[in-house]
Design an enzyme around this catalytic site. Structure first.
Site, PDB file in Angstrom:
ATOM      1  N   PRO A  77      -4.819  89.880  29.907  1.00 37.18           N
ATOM      2  CA  PRO A  77      -5.929  88.934  30.012  1.00 37.18           C
ATOM      3  C   PRO A  77      -6.457  88.599  28.625  1.00 37.18           C
ATOM      4  CG  PRO A  77      -6.641  91.148  30.621  1.00 37.18           C
ATOM      5  CD  PRO A  77      -5.157  91.211  30.436  1.00 37.18           C
ATOM      6  N   MET A  78      -6.621  87.310  28.344  1.00 35.19           N
ATOM      7  CA  MET A  78      -7.107  86.872  27.032  1.00 35.19           C
ATOM      8  C   MET A  78      -8.103  85.738  27.239  1.00 35.19           C
ATOM      9  SD  MET A  78      -3.512  86.888  24.888  1.00 35.19           S
ATOM     10  CE  MET A  78      -2.562  86.171  26.247  1.00 35.19           C
ATOM     11  N   GLN A 100      -9.155  89.882  36.588  1.00 33.93           N
ATOM     12  CA  GLN A 100      -9.846  90.875  35.765  1.00 33.93           C
ATOM     13  C   GLN A 100     -11.347  90.590  35.755  1.00 33.93           C
ATOM     14  OE1 GLN A 100     -10.074  91.353  31.349  1.00 33.93           O
ATOM     15  NE2 GLN A 100      -8.963  93.279  31.741  1.00 33.93           N
ATOM     16  N   CYS A 120     -12.686  95.663  26.338  1.00 37.01           N
ATOM     17  CA  CYS A 120     -13.091  94.595  25.421  1.00 37.01           C
ATOM     18  C   CYS A 120     -14.178  95.097  24.471  1.00 37.01           C
ATOM     19  CB  CYS A 120     -13.591  93.387  26.202  1.00 37.01           C
ATOM     20  SG  CYS A 120     -14.092  92.014  25.136  1.00 37.01           S
TER      21      CYS A 120
END
Length: 322
Positions: free
Chosen positions: A14-15, A67, A97
């Site tokens: 996930p970005m 996510q 994160c």
């Protein structure tokens, strides 16, 4: 044809601002089996914003993981149930994160210091959702950087029934480093992730961080259950195609992917999506080929783009490499 590797869980990390639905539907063109992830979506955005905008996806995207970012068990439970209703494959909790912005909202890597709360969140999601609930985390944070700290964190969360952990093999320094620096400066400690798998053989352990080639992937799969890659997949998407070898298939050619991309772009155009909005996700298609720089230059930063412009630029690259 090479031997098929038993461990075949490969994921696109996930970005934020990158793994949008327009990118994911493109990534799926390269490989039918790789797991795709949404960007991290906060529970507040889903529950207080445009839920459909945040959760909708294209038909070809699954297997697809939602996510979530949050620390309220009740809110996470609501969002996990919504994710199931929308048709996601799995739900993942972000505990990795390092952004200042998400720390302020008690989201991400700061939660590693509160393993009982993470366990509570996972349990709340499990109680209302039948999908697998997974956790993505770092090997440590700040001065909590020992293997034992990570092992204790995983042990506490696993006690409530979480069976799948995705481990970024760097610690996160929550003060003083940007998210980009946190992806590059703390040293990679792959051996800690391997050791975690050895200590918890019954858990599914997936490794993330600094992995760039198919050979890298194969090496890690001899030690852990899965591999997650972020920006290398994004900027060099043909690596997604090369991963077909793990399933005993040949990689698609650039020509095959380009023809499918034109159909995808035509559908976007018909639906009213400006091609300038989505084209940034596809600039890495010809990475490593002669003419790839001209492809990027011709299609990035334009005020308007037509399908014919994109087709002309792509066919020029393919002709140069014929």
């Amino acid at each position: 044809m090479t031997d098929i590797i038993t461990n075949q869980r490969i994921s696109v990390a996930p970005m934020i601002d990158l793994t949008t639905n327009h990118y994911r539907t493109f990534a799926r063109l390269f490989n039918p089996d790789i797991y795709l992830y949404t960007e991290m979506i906060s529970t507040g955005a889903i529950l207080k914003g445009d839920t459909t905008h945040h959760l909708r996806f294209f038909d070809n995207e699954p297997p697809l993981v939602l996510q979530l970012g949050g620390s309220s068990p009740a809110e996470l439970a609501q969002c996990a149930k919504l994710g199931q209703d929308y048709g996601y494959t799995e739900i993942n909790l972000n505990v990795g994160c390092p952004s200042d912005r998400v720390q302020f909202n008690k989201i991400g890597a700061c939660l590693m210091a509160e393993a009982p709360l993470v366990a509570h969140c996972v349990r709340a999601m499990q109680d209302v959702c039948d999908l697998p609930i997974t956790v993505k985390h770092r090997i440590g944070i700040d001065h909590f950087d020992s293997y034992e700290f990570m092992s204790d964190f995983v042990g506490v969360v696993a006690e409530v029934g979480c069976e799948h952990f995705i481990v970024h093999a760097r610690i996160a320094l929550l003060n003083g480093l940007s998210p980009k620096e946190n992806r590059e400066i703390p040293p990679l400690r792959y051996d800690d992730v391997y050791r975690l798998k050895q200590e918890f053989p019954h858990l599914f352990i997936e490794i993330n961080g600094g992995i760039k080639t198919l050979d890298d992937i194969k090496t890690h799969l001899t030690q852990v259950d899965g591999v997650m890659i972020g920006r290398e997949f994004y900027h060099n998407p043909m690596l997604l195609g090369q991963c077909n070898e793990l399933w005993g298939r040949q990689a698609p050619t650039h020509q095959e992917i380009f023809e499918k991309l034109l159909i995808l772009l035509e559908n976007f155009e018909k639906s009213g999506t400006p091609l300038t909005l989505v084209m940034r996700h596809y600039l890495g298609l010809f990475q490593g080929l002669a003419g790839s720089r001209k492809w990027r230059q011709a299609l990035s930063g334009q005020k308007s783009l037509s399908l014919s412009q994109i087709e002309q630029a792509g066919r020029a690259v393919l002709a140069q490499n014929a």
